[in-house]
Design an enzyme around this catalytic site. Structure first.
Site, PDB file in Angstrom:
ATOM      1  N   SER A  47     -12.109   3.838 -34.746  1.00  0.00           N
ATOM      2  CA  SER A  47     -12.449   3.358 -34.245  1.00  0.00           C
ATOM      3  C   SER A  47     -12.466   3.923 -32.277  1.00  0.00           C
ATOM      4  O   SER A  47     -12.697   3.694 -31.884  1.00  0.00           O
ATOM      5  CB  SER A  47     -10.900   2.475 -33.626  1.00  0.00           C
ATOM      6  OG  SER A  47     -10.093   3.207 -34.359  1.00  0.00           O
ATOM      7  N   HIS A  73     -16.976  -1.251 -36.926  1.00  0.00           N
ATOM      8  CA  HIS A  73     -15.648  -0.947 -36.612  1.00  0.00           C
ATOM      9  C   HIS A  73     -15.132  -2.522 -37.060  1.00  0.00           C
ATOM     10  O   HIS A  73     -14.870  -3.300 -35.665  1.00  0.00           O
ATOM     11  CB  HIS A  73     -15.595  -0.359 -34.469  1.00  0.00           C
ATOM     12  CG  HIS A  73     -13.990  -0.207 -34.602  1.00  0.00           C
ATOM     13  ND1 HIS A  73     -13.221  -0.450 -33.283  1.00  0.00           N
ATOM     14  CD2 HIS A  73     -12.530  -0.474 -35.083  1.00  0.00           C
ATOM     15  CE1 HIS A  73     -12.668  -0.357 -33.761  1.00  0.00           C
ATOM     16  NE2 HIS A  73     -12.165  -0.261 -34.146  1.00  0.00           N
ATOM     17  N   GLU A  84     -17.110  -4.783 -34.206  1.00  0.00           N
ATOM     18  CA  GLU A  84     -17.890  -3.279 -33.708  1.00  0.00           C
ATOM     19  C   GLU A  84     -19.224  -3.173 -34.300  1.00  0.00           C
ATOM     20  O   GLU A  84     -18.874  -2.084 -35.064  1.00  0.00           O
ATOM     21  CB  GLU A  84     -16.915  -2.860 -32.524  1.00  0.00           C
ATOM     22  CG  GLU A  84     -16.678  -3.148 -31.549  1.00  0.00           C
ATOM     23  CD  GLU A  84     -15.759  -2.083 -30.505  1.00  0.00           C
ATOM     24  OE1 GLU A  84     -16.006  -2.156 -29.498  1.00  0.00           O
ATOM     25  OE2 GLU A  84     -15.301  -1.293 -31.164  1.00  0.00           O
ATOM     26  N   ASN A 103     -11.998  -0.217 -27.469  1.00  0.00           N
ATOM     27  CA  ASN A 103     -10.644   0.475 -27.331  1.00  0.00           C
ATOM     28  C   ASN A 103     -11.087   1.240 -25.965  1.00  0.00           C
ATOM     29  O   ASN A 103      -9.937   1.866 -25.051  1.00  0.00           O
ATOM     30  CB  ASN A 103      -9.983   1.131 -28.538  1.00  0.00           C
ATOM     31  CG  ASN A 103      -9.798   0.211 -29.648  1.00  0.00           C
ATOM     32  OD1 ASN A 103      -9.227  -0.520 -29.573  1.00  0.00           O
ATOM     33  ND2 ASN A 103     -10.038   1.075 -30.894  1.00  0.00           N
TER      34      ASN A 103
END
Ligand code: 3H9
Length: 697
Positions: free
Chosen positions: A407, A428, A440, A478
């Site tokens: 991540s 991801h 992702e 993130n």
């Protein structure tokens, strides 16, 4: 170019075919063509007309891309009225789907036949509007109030059996749409059937019980949404007025909705969901074949990924370090599949077949020698990941794809552990991976175009929304999260409580506030991230020491029953913990800050500004190709309210100059955190918005 509406005759039957690929949307030329076809039919010798859609479906509705532009005559409501007023009978022969304005056109016809498997629905509320071409008035005249309220306020389509039972259609046909339509028309002619306008039916009986049930459902499922409420009122109007007055009320409510930011946000979301996978770098590139997927690591994430792959018909081999761990992973997957059976998403015998034929576990990477794709979901450590990739590189066949579910780690560095960096990519997933829509796709420096194309094709197969991201710490989602979480931590020091912040943001429309989310994910995750970044942290940055203290106290969130909130007896919803406020008060004192009152409005403004500013950096640096990619990540992976369109759309609707003005004002006191993103400054000085960048590659 072919005519958007064709007119032919077969004996006494006229065939009117709408041919406007890809979904036969009812754009201006189609509306004109339909009126012309009805006029021609009235004048010639044909006795009955069959209305058809060419291609894979009947009609996909009004042309959404025309919304917001000046309307062009004839309007769809007039077209539907014109069909209904036709002096000879008209039959709608429906296949594939009749949605929104498409179903309203069918309701303007005098008879309806649908093929098995057809979807019939009025999904307008999902776009922030309501059926504006008579759907709210004609539907209840056929189905009664309860069914019409359900269909129109939920937007969920129904199948032909349900439509037949509720009176929405007259017959379920066989063969293709022209043959089903012609067969029905022939029967109607031999029965001497006449025109049967739905609008001439008596108005539906008022149903207070159904209205109360709808109100209760909307309170639970559609809080904050304007369109379902308006749609309900329009349907109620059908039971109160004659057709003409009911249609006028429908129009009034429709026009009101057209002016709302919710309509703009939802339509932006509709188009971005489709545009997000349209990337020049994979345009025309054939994906590699994927039939057998390896998953390395069977924790919550790995098991979720394996479940998603199994549910979409792929063969899966899951690798764990020993038999006990492999058995545990199998048990998690069995539980996930049982959940799918319970929710009616998977038949029980299909589940048994998947588990016996399509799923295997192993403890040796060699079991992946014939896999087409391996997805690593082991512990977040570069060392561990590199070891896994070296092992995969040694056993996997040439042409296989090696993916990491990291991540935030550097996918280039992971790729460098192999001799085939062109075959390495980041995938991801978001937890739980068999439920969350977002994927992702992290494209590293050397990733081959057909590997990226395969990732997008895989996402489609898994029914996920794939978004292309570049390599950086935390990628799109993130990376932005850690920034706007920083804004929340600053708001706490200023004087807001975590609970006020969560409340203000859920009022704004987020599914959850950042502190409730942290409790759900586990406070250890945030702590580890801070630790990881400690060495490179700028000394001007704010560290939430109170959050670190919670971690050291072993208060890790929901899993330990206490985090920011207290969770009594395993409850999922928490109550604010006064001890957290004490820890925060101490942190403020240590920092020499006198707390002040912070309004909910300021909370939203700062949190969103931080999100947009970092989003602008992410786009400016090319980590996201377009602002719409940022919007997609937040909508499908982070609980951002769909009706606001995503953070970049929200920013456009607020006005970028005002937002930049706020950021500059805050920058004076906190220059480290609030430095404006260069892209935001450029857009404001060029008098452009984020949307102006959405059409670029
Ligand atoms: C309405 O009817 C209002 C009326 O009540 C009142 C008026 C006064 N318009 O989804 P796909 C595009 S509101 C324009 O990938 P699928 C879509 O963007 C409307 N464009 O195909 C895409 O373009 P691109 C109520 C539309 O096979 C391409 O078509 N109707 C429209 O997976 C292919 O779409 C709805 O809400 C449209 N109406 O699914 C139905 N629809 O290739 C909305 C699609 O450039 N549509 N496009 O990216 C759908 O749900 C699905 O498209 C459908 C086909 C199920 C029809």
């Amino acid at each position: 170019m072919t005519e958007p509406v064709r007119y032919e005759t077969e004996g006494e039957i006229a065939l009117i075919t709408i041919d406007n690929p890809p979904v036969n949307a009812l754009g201006h030329a189609v509306r004109q063509g339909l009126v012309a076809a009805i006029e021609r039919f009235e004048e010639d010798d044909a006795r009955i007309a069959v209305l058809l859609g060419a291609g894979r479906l009947f009609l996909g509705g009004a042309d959404i891309s025309e919304f917001g532009k000046p309307p062009q005559d004839p309007w769809l409501p007039e077209v539907v009225n014109r069909i209904e007023d036709c002096t000879k009978p008209v039959v709608a022969a429906i296949h594939g789907a009749a949605l929104g304005g498409g179903l309203e056109v069918a309701l303007g016809c005098h008879y309806r036949v649908a093929l098995p498997g057809t979807k019939l629905g009025l999904p307008e509320v999902t776009l922030g509007i309501l059926p504006g071409a008579g759907g709210t008035q004609r539907t209840p005249r056929l189905t009664g109030m309860a069914k019409a309220l359900e269909m129109i306020t939920s937007g969920v389509p129904i199948g032909p059996d349900d439509a037949l039972a509720s009176g929405l259609i007259d017959r379920i046909g066989d063969g293709d749409a022209p043959s089903a339509g012609i067969a029905f028309a022939t029967d109607l002619l031999s029965d001497g059937a006449e025109r049967r306008p739905v609008g001439a039916l008596p108005r539906p009986t008022a149903d207070a019980e159904a209205v109360a049930a709808t109100e209760a459902t909307l309170e639970k499922r559609a809080r904050g949404l304007v369109a379902p409420q308006h749609a309900m009122r329009a349907v109620i109007a059908a039971s109160e007025h004659d057709l003409e007055a009911g249609l006028a009320e429908e129009r009034r409510l429709f026009n009101e909705l057209m002016e709302t930011p919710q309509r703009e946000g939802l339509i932006h979301a509709f188009f971005l969901e489709r545009k997000v996978s349209q990337l020049p770098e994979i345009d025309g590139v054939s994906p590699r074949e994927v039939g057998h997927v390896g998953v390395i690591g069977g924790g919550t994430m790995g098991a979720g990924i394996a479940t998603a792959a199994l549910l979409s018909g792929l063969r899966v081999t899951l690798i764990e370090r020993d038999t006990a761990a492999a058995d545990k992973a199998r048990a998690t997957i069995e539980k996930n599949l049982a959940g799918a059976v319970k929710r009616g998403k998977l038949a029980e015998d299909k589940r048994d077949e998947i588990l016996s034929d399509a799923f295997a576990t192993g403890t040796d990477h060699a079991a992946l020698s014939d896999a087409d794709l391996a997805i690593e979901a082991v512990f977040e450590s570069m060392e561990v990941k590199r070891e896994v990739f070296e092992a995969l590189d040694a056993v996997m066949k040439p042409g296989a794809i090696l993916a990491t579910n990291t991540s935030y780690l550097d996918v280039n560095e992971i790729a460098a552990a192999t001799k085939r960096p062109a075959d390495v990519i980041g995938l991801h997933f978001f937890s739980p991976a068999h439920v969350m829509k977002l994927l992702e796709v992290v494209v590293a420096d050397q990733t081959a175009a057909d590997v990226t194309a395969t990732a997008f094709a895989l996402a489609k197969r898994l029914r996920k929304i794939a978004v292309r991201a570049g390599v950086c710490d935390g990628f799109i989602g993130n990376r932005m999260l850690s920034h706007y979480r920083g804004a929340a931590d600053r708001l706490v020091l200023m004087g807001a409580s975590p609970f006020q912040i969560d409340r203000a943001l859920t009022e704004f429309g987020f599914a959850m506030g950042p502190f409730a989310v942290a409790d759900l994910a586990g406070l250890d995750i945030g702590f580890m991230t801070r630790e990881r970044k400690a060495a490179t942290r700028d000394r001007r940055d704010v560290v939430p020491t109170w959050a670190d203290e919670l971690y050291h106290l072993g208060r890790l969130g929901q899993k330990t029953g206490r985090g920011y909130y207290i969770y009594e007896d395993g409850a999922r919803g928490g109550t604010p913990d006064p001890e957290v406020e004490t820890l925060i008060a101490k942190a403020r004192e240590d920092a020499g800050i006198t707390p002040r009152e912070v309004t909910d409005d300021e909370i939203v403004r700062r949190y969103m500004a931080a999100m947009v500013n970092e989003g602008a950096r992410v786009v400016g640096e090319g980590i996201a190709r377009r602002p719409l990619d940022v919007d997609a990540v937040k909508l499908f992976g982070y609980g951002f309210p769909r009706y606001r369109g995503g953070p970049m759309k929200w920013a456009d609707m607020q006005g970028l100059d005002g937002l930049l003005g706020d950021i500059r004002a805050w920058e004076a006191n906190d220059p480290f955190f609030w430095a404006p993103a260069p892209l935001l400054e450029t857009l404001v000085s060029d008098n452009r918005n984020f949307d102006s960048l959405n059409d670029r590659a």
